[in-house]
Structures are given as C-alpha cells and as structure tokens.
Scaffold this active site. Sequence first.
Site, PDB file in Angstrom:
ATOM      1  N   LYS A   1       0.807  -1.259  -0.040  1.00 24.55           N
ATOM      2  CA  LYS A   1       0.171   0.139  -0.126  1.00 24.55           C
ATOM      3  C   LYS A   1       0.680   1.184   0.175  1.00 24.55           C
ATOM      4  CE  LYS A   1      -1.784   2.847   3.065  1.00 24.55           C
ATOM      5  NZ  LYS A   1      -1.799   4.048   2.553  1.00 24.55           N
TER       6      LYS A   1
ATOM      7  N   GLY B   1       6.848   5.181   8.588  1.00 24.96           N
ATOM      8  CA  GLY B   1       5.987   6.284   8.630  1.00 24.96           C
ATOM      9  C   GLY B   1       6.135   6.607  10.042  1.00 24.96           C
ATOM     10  N   SER B   2       4.997   7.514  10.639  1.00 25.44           N
ATOM     11  CA  SER B   2       5.140   8.270  11.840  1.00 25.44           C
ATOM     12  C   SER B   2       5.074   7.058  13.196  1.00 25.44           C
ATOM     13  CB  SER B   2       3.968   9.115  11.884  1.00 25.44           C
ATOM     14  OG  SER B   2       2.573   8.224  11.992  1.00 25.44           O
ATOM     15  N   THR B   3       5.691   7.714  14.213  1.00 29.87           N
ATOM     16  CA  THR B   3       5.537   6.774  15.249  1.00 29.87           C
ATOM     17  C   THR B   3       4.141   6.435  15.876  1.00 29.87           C
ATOM     18  OG1 THR B   3       7.848   7.242  16.143  1.00 29.87           O
ATOM     19  CG2 THR B   3       6.174   6.767  17.883  1.00 29.87           C
ATOM     20  N   GLU B   4       3.409   7.612  15.598  1.00 26.94           N
ATOM     21  CA  GLU B   4       2.041   7.571  16.090  1.00 26.94           C
ATOM     22  C   GLU B   4       1.266   6.363  15.059  1.00 26.94           C
ATOM     23  OE1 GLU B   4      -2.162  10.399  16.079  1.00 26.94           O
ATOM     24  OE2 GLU B   4      -0.317  10.987  15.280  1.00 26.94           O
TER      25      GLU B   4
ATOM     26  N   GLY C   1       2.788   3.955  13.709  1.00 32.21           N
ATOM     27  CA  GLY C   1       3.304   2.927  14.020  1.00 32.21           C
ATOM     28  C   GLY C   1       2.687   1.889  15.230  1.00 32.21           C
TER      29      GLY C   1
ATOM     30  N   GLU D   1       9.900   1.241  10.688  1.00 31.39           N
ATOM     31  CA  GLU D   1      10.816   2.184  10.459  1.00 31.39           C
ATOM     32  C   GLU D   1      10.149   3.311  10.876  1.00 31.39           C
ATOM     33  OE1 GLU D   1      12.390   5.195   9.349  1.00 31.39           O
ATOM     34  OE2 GLU D   1      12.832   4.485   7.447  1.00 31.39           O
TER      35      GLU D   1
ATOM     36  N   CYS E   1      12.889  10.973   7.847  1.00 25.40           N
ATOM     37  CA  CYS E   1      13.045  10.578   9.113  1.00 25.40           C
ATOM     38  C   CYS E   1      14.368  10.750   9.799  1.00 25.40           C
ATOM     39  CB  CYS E   1      12.490   9.176   9.243  1.00 25.40           C
ATOM     40  SG  CYS E   1      13.299   7.845   8.067  1.00 25.40           S
TER      41      CYS E   1
ATOM     42  N   GLU F   1       8.845  15.880  16.075  1.00 21.84           N
ATOM     43  CA  GLU F   1       9.225  15.614  14.909  1.00 21.84           C
ATOM     44  C   GLU F   1       8.443  16.621  13.964  1.00 21.84           C
ATOM     45  OE1 GLU F   1      10.623  11.892  11.965  1.00 21.84           O
ATOM     46  OE2 GLU F   1       8.438  11.817  12.523  1.00 21.84           O
TER      47      GLU F   1
END
Length: 361
Positions: A56, A109-112, A114, A131, A165, A262
């Site tokens: 995706k 992508g973003s930690t949120e 993730g 990542e 990142c 970030e």
Amino acid sequence: INGETMTVNAPGDWHAYTRREPVGVVGQIIPWNFPLSMLAWKVGPALAAGCTIVLKPAEQTPLGALYFGKLVQEAGFPEGVVNILTGFGETVGAAMAAHPDIDKVAFTGSTEVGRLIARAATGNLKKVSLELGGKAPTIVLGDADIDMAVAGASSAAFFNAGQSCGAGTRFFVHKKIYDKVMSGIAARAEKLKLGAGLDPATELGPVVSQQQMERITRLISEGRSDGAEIVTGGGRAGDVGYFVKPTVISRTRPDMSVIREEIFGPVACAMPFDDEDLDKLAKDANDTEYGLAASIWTNNLGTAHRLAAKIKSGTVWVNCHNFNDVTMPFGGFKQSGWGRELGEQALQLYTETKTVAIRLP
C-alpha cells in the site's frame, strides 16, 4: 538464503541445521517522502526471501507504485506475487495490519501510526517491522572542520525539504565555534532556491501538502512564542504552493515543542554547549523518545568512536549525514521502530528460522 549447522551438546550423534523459510504473505505500507526508494527497500528483500506482497503506497503518492505494478505485469511475475492496493491509512492500512491472512506487516511512517499498526497486528500475532520517526542530533565538536560541518549540517536539515525521518534537526554546536557555524548555516539557508521539483535549478521544493505546511509553521510559531530566536526563515514562503522557508532556530530549550516533536520540514534548532564531557553531551543528544540517526562532526577519531558508542540511535554518521548503502542495516532504537532494513538483516525480516535435528543411527 543460507541456514546454519550446529554442533549439538547433547549425548549421541546428531545432525542439526536451520533453514530460512519465507514468512508468507507480507503487507507493506510505505510513506510519501521517498515513495520509490521505500518501495525498493521493502519489495526487494521480500521477493528475494520468497514472500508474496500486498503493497500500500501512501495516499499522497500512489502513482509510482501503480506504475511499478504495471512493470511487474509486463515482466511476467506470476499473478498474485505482487499486489498494489491504494487507499487511506485509516481504512486500507488498518485492514492490512489486522488481516488474519497477512503473516507480517512492514511499515515506514510516523511513530503515532506505528503504534496503531502494532496494536492491530496482535489479532493473529503477525510479525511487525517498523521504521518510524526521528529527531536526529547533529553534534559539531570544537575541533570540527567548520566548512565541512556547515555544509553537512545544512544538508542534514534541509535535504528533501526536511521531509526525512533521519533529518538532522537538533544542532549541538560547541560554544567556541557556535557563531561561525550558525552564521554559515543561516547564509546557506537564505541562498537556497525554492521552486518546483521539476525545475533543475530548484534546491528546495515544497512540502507535501497544506496540512503538512500548516503543521510546520505552527511549530515554528510555538518556538517563537516559547522564547526561541528565529535566526532565518520562520514561516511560509510566498502564497502559492506549499513552500516553507528554510528555518534556523536558536536559543532553544529541551522542553520546547520544536525540540520535542518531529517537525518533518526544513527546520533546524540549535543549542550551544561548552562541556567537553562526552557523557553529558550524549545524555542531551539522547533526550528524546526517538533514536533513529545521529551525526558527529569532529577531526578526532577517538572522540568519534567514544561518542558514537554513547548515542542511542540505529545509525551514527561521522562527518556525514543521511548516508545509506544497501549493505548497511537501517532502523531505530526506542520509539523509532523495530527491526532493520537494508543489509543482510533485511532478509531476516521476511524469513522464519526452522530448526531441523536428526538423530543419527
């Protein structure tokens, strides 16, 4: 992909070995900031390991992945080996992360997001590699080559309009060279030519969307309100397109949102230091929930090794930044993710280890 043989400690005669087998069906969710590179990082090792893929792309940048799907068809891949699925993260991405027939999900992508994927994956306890975000420290020691450090730190912060990142967004610069380094970076930022990405003269393109532009400018405004000094830049550039001026912020504190969050834009925040204690410097550099990358600028090889060992991040660059190679594993400590891409470890993400033990007669 090779397994290993082992000498068994137990009594008797044994032949024991391991096999690396494909993990199965892999769901891969890639970001918008480097859409084709991230596709290659994900698809290449998964195919080499023998997995099938549901990929995706980010909803902002689907066209490259769709064209890749066309090339897959033209190349004669068996039907169903590579599948391109477009859509929004909250619907399609969430369904992939939770689907019981997907054996592993790989996400950049973003930690949120993730965290959301990790929770969704618990349904069938699928394997997960992540990542995620970063807030890389760029540490310029007092003996650094100033011209090299200025050029490198500027690139670390403004490469790809800061939409990386691994971007170097927190500058720790020794007090004795702080003014020279900061004036050099500010001068470079002011000279960068903003423009459309297809213009060969462009040095800094737009950020990806209005939403991203508004988030970046909000954080810059918060920094100003919190008492930071805007050395250069400081907001939107022009009124056409999603351009943000390359921004350098000084007089920051560790509690400011521009230091904690970030930003994912062309913004660098600087803090001077005058303590030669590497433990203290490393503690300040590590004062973040992230741990993806860092860079050290010094002419002292011993200092570089000692400080690199103290930095809690998956990659530490010395006298360079944003250097990657297919042989070098890339990934993060702490909330910057799970697992490593690139290098031999990328193949391990997409295989299971099977142990075979044979008792010999």
